[in-house]
Design a protein around this motif. Structure first.
Motif, PDB file in Angstrom:
ATOM      1  N   GLY A 109      58.669  45.568  38.293  1.00  0.00           N
ATOM      2  CA  GLY A 109      58.902  45.835  36.877  1.00  0.00           C
ATOM      3  C   GLY A 109      58.569  44.660  35.986  1.00  0.00           C
ATOM      4  O   GLY A 109      58.763  44.742  34.767  1.00  0.00           O
ATOM      5  N   SER A 140      51.863  45.868  33.679  1.00  0.00           N
ATOM      6  CA  SER A 140      52.784  45.742  34.799  1.00  0.00           C
ATOM      7  C   SER A 140      52.038  45.392  36.072  1.00  0.00           C
ATOM      8  O   SER A 140      50.919  45.862  36.313  1.00  0.00           O
ATOM      9  N   PHE A 194      63.347  45.969  36.351  1.00  0.00           N
ATOM     10  CA  PHE A 194      64.233  47.065  35.956  1.00  0.00           C
ATOM     11  C   PHE A 194      65.642  46.507  35.756  1.00  0.00           C
ATOM     12  O   PHE A 194      66.280  46.055  36.707  1.00  0.00           O
ATOM     13  N   ALA A 218      59.083  58.155  35.956  1.00  0.00           N
ATOM     14  CA  ALA A 218      57.846  57.465  35.593  1.00  0.00           C
ATOM     15  C   ALA A 218      56.984  58.403  34.768  1.00  0.00           C
ATOM     16  O   ALA A 218      56.716  59.534  35.175  1.00  0.00           O
ATOM     17  N   GLY A 223      53.905  54.156  33.309  1.00  0.00           N
ATOM     18  CA  GLY A 223      55.185  54.332  33.986  1.00  0.00           C
ATOM     19  C   GLY A 223      55.104  54.202  35.489  1.00  0.00           C
ATOM     20  O   GLY A 223      56.007  53.665  36.126  1.00  0.00           O
ATOM     21  N   PRO A 226      54.862  50.093  37.534  1.00  0.00           N
ATOM     22  CA  PRO A 226      56.031  49.362  38.031  1.00  0.00           C
ATOM     23  C   PRO A 226      56.838  50.156  39.055  1.00  0.00           C
ATOM     24  O   PRO A 226      57.473  49.569  39.927  1.00  0.00           O
ATOM     25  N   SER A 320      60.636  54.324  33.263  1.00  0.00           N
ATOM     26  CA  SER A 320      59.430  53.553  32.968  1.00  0.00           C
ATOM     27  C   SER A 320      58.374  54.471  32.367  1.00  0.00           C
ATOM     28  O   SER A 320      58.136  55.574  32.865  1.00  0.00           O
ATOM     29  N   VAL A 346      65.692  49.994  32.514  1.00  0.00           N
ATOM     30  CA  VAL A 346      64.363  50.223  31.943  1.00  0.00           C
ATOM     31  C   VAL A 346      63.483  49.030  32.250  1.00  0.00           C
ATOM     32  O   VAL A 346      63.934  47.881  32.195  1.00  0.00           O
ATOM     33  N   ALA A 347      62.225  49.297  32.596  1.00  0.00           N
ATOM     34  CA  ALA A 347      61.238  48.235  32.721  1.00  0.00           C
ATOM     35  C   ALA A 347      60.648  47.997  31.336  1.00  0.00           C
ATOM     36  O   ALA A 347      59.805  48.763  30.878  1.00  0.00           O
ATOM     37  N   TYR A 349      58.566  46.471  28.185  1.00  0.00           N
ATOM     38  CA  TYR A 349      57.276  45.854  27.930  1.00  0.00           C
ATOM     39  C   TYR A 349      56.870  46.097  26.509  1.00  0.00           C
ATOM     40  O   TYR A 349      57.471  46.909  25.825  1.00  0.00           O
TER      41      TYR A 349
END
Length: 349
Positions: A109, A140, A194, A218, A223, A226, A320, A346-347, A349
């Motif tokens: 992530g 990612s 994450f 995802a 999504g 990661p 993600s 949550v990842a 970015y």
């Protein structure tokens, strides 16, 4: 008396040709660790506005291979320059003197900023690149930390993968066309992977240690990258053998879905993979509605999806690829059904 000398490590996979002019840049404390979503936003803003204040590392495209059946999604295997010296002496044997680039990649992530030459690098031109263009979003790392360290252990380079799409934004489309030998530059690895937005101590690692069943969501190429790093990571694979790991992956169609050939390997490890195709959805239903129908309207509802005898409160959710508003709406619905808000990760970015 301790005697120590520095000696070079084996030859590097990554070599920087004359096509890219590397300007020495000072280290930025921001790049070393961006611990929060705000830090990641600042990283991207700084990469766009004052890229000279970041540390950029040359990376060679070793391979550009298809990651989907129709070839629209591409995996870029990068060799990132990562040479460090080691100390050797009578009492000190092969001690790493400096941190490697890969040392900052700890959990799935995490992300990097990327920049590329504005002219076509696939032409084989050896002219110096006069301008580097910074990609407008973070990318990612799609290979797991374990894979990256294993493949890079004996090299003066770090081998990592990025996932890009030929149907994405302008930056992605250009990156997706780069061939072997092309050069880009990447920032240091950033982010906490994450992690919960409400409790900094709740993250993927803590949820694995607690034995929580995982619901993984995802959406699209952004999504699944990661998520693929997570599903290829040894701790998650081991977790899937004893606890439920249920993945819902939203893609445009089966032919454009990424990592199709790896789904069987994930399933063999105990992961439940549920592909959701927008092309097969009801007319007018977007990714959000398709996901909600799959999670909440099936037989047994969310409880059947989570598969936990201790209820929804015991589950952890990884999200993600959904934009901020969609992720917030989904989080509210899950919390209303009993999922702890601190266990929604949550990842960023």
């Amino acid at each position: 008396m301790l005697l120590a000398i520095a000696r070079p490590t084996p030859r590097s996979v990554a070599r920087r040709p004359a096509a890219i002019k590397r300007t020495p840049t000072p280290r930025s404390s921001l790049v070393c660790r961006a611990d929060t979503a705000r830090g990641l936003t600042q990283l991207l803003e700084q990469a766009q506005t004052t890229p000279e204040n970041l540390t950029w590392t040359p990376a060679t495209v070793v391979e550009n291979r298809e990651a989907s059946a129709d070839g629209s999604v591409r995996t870029l295997l990068l060799s990132v320059e990562d040479r460090v010296n080691f100390l050797e002496g009578r009492k000190v044997r092969h001690v790493q003197q400096d941190r490697r680039w890969i040392d900052d990649y700890r959990v799935p992530g995490q992300f990097v900023a990327a920049r590329y030459c504005s002219h076509d690098q696939g032409s084989g031109s050896t002219d110096e690149c006069s301008e580097m263009v910074v990609a407008r979003r973070l990318l990612s790392l799609a290979s797991s930390p374990y894979e990256a360290r294993r493949d890079s252990a004996l090299l003066d380079a770090s081998l990592v993968e990025l996932l890009v799409s030929r149907t994405g934004d302008d930056d992605e489309r250009l990156l997706a066309e780069l061939g072997p030998g092309s050069m880009i530059e990447v920032s240091r690895v950033a982010g906490e992977g994450f992690a919960s937005l409400f409790n900094s101590s709740n993250n993927l690692v803590s949820c694995l240690e607690a034995g929580h069943p995982l619901l993984v969501i995802a959406a699209g190429v952004r999504g699944i990258a990661p998520v693929r790093a997570a599903l290829s990571w040894t701790p998650v694979l081991a977790h899937a053998g004893s606890s439920r790991v249920n993945v819902f992956y939203i893609a445009d169609s089966q032919t454009s879905a990424a990592y199709l050939v790896e789904w069987d390997m994930w399933r063999e490890a105990g992961v439940v993979v549920n592909p959701l195709y927008l092309a097969d959805g009801s007319a007018g239903n977007g990714a959000e509605q398709l996901l909600e129908t799959a999670l909440l309207d099936g037989p047994g509802g969310l409880a059947a999806v989570l598969g936990s005898t201790r209820g929804a409160k015991d589950a952890a959710v990884l999200i993600s690829g959904l934009d901020g508003e969609a992720a917030a709406r989904l989080t509210r619905k899950l919390v209303a059904l009993g999922v702890s808000s601190e266990n929604v990760m949550v990842a960023e970015y």
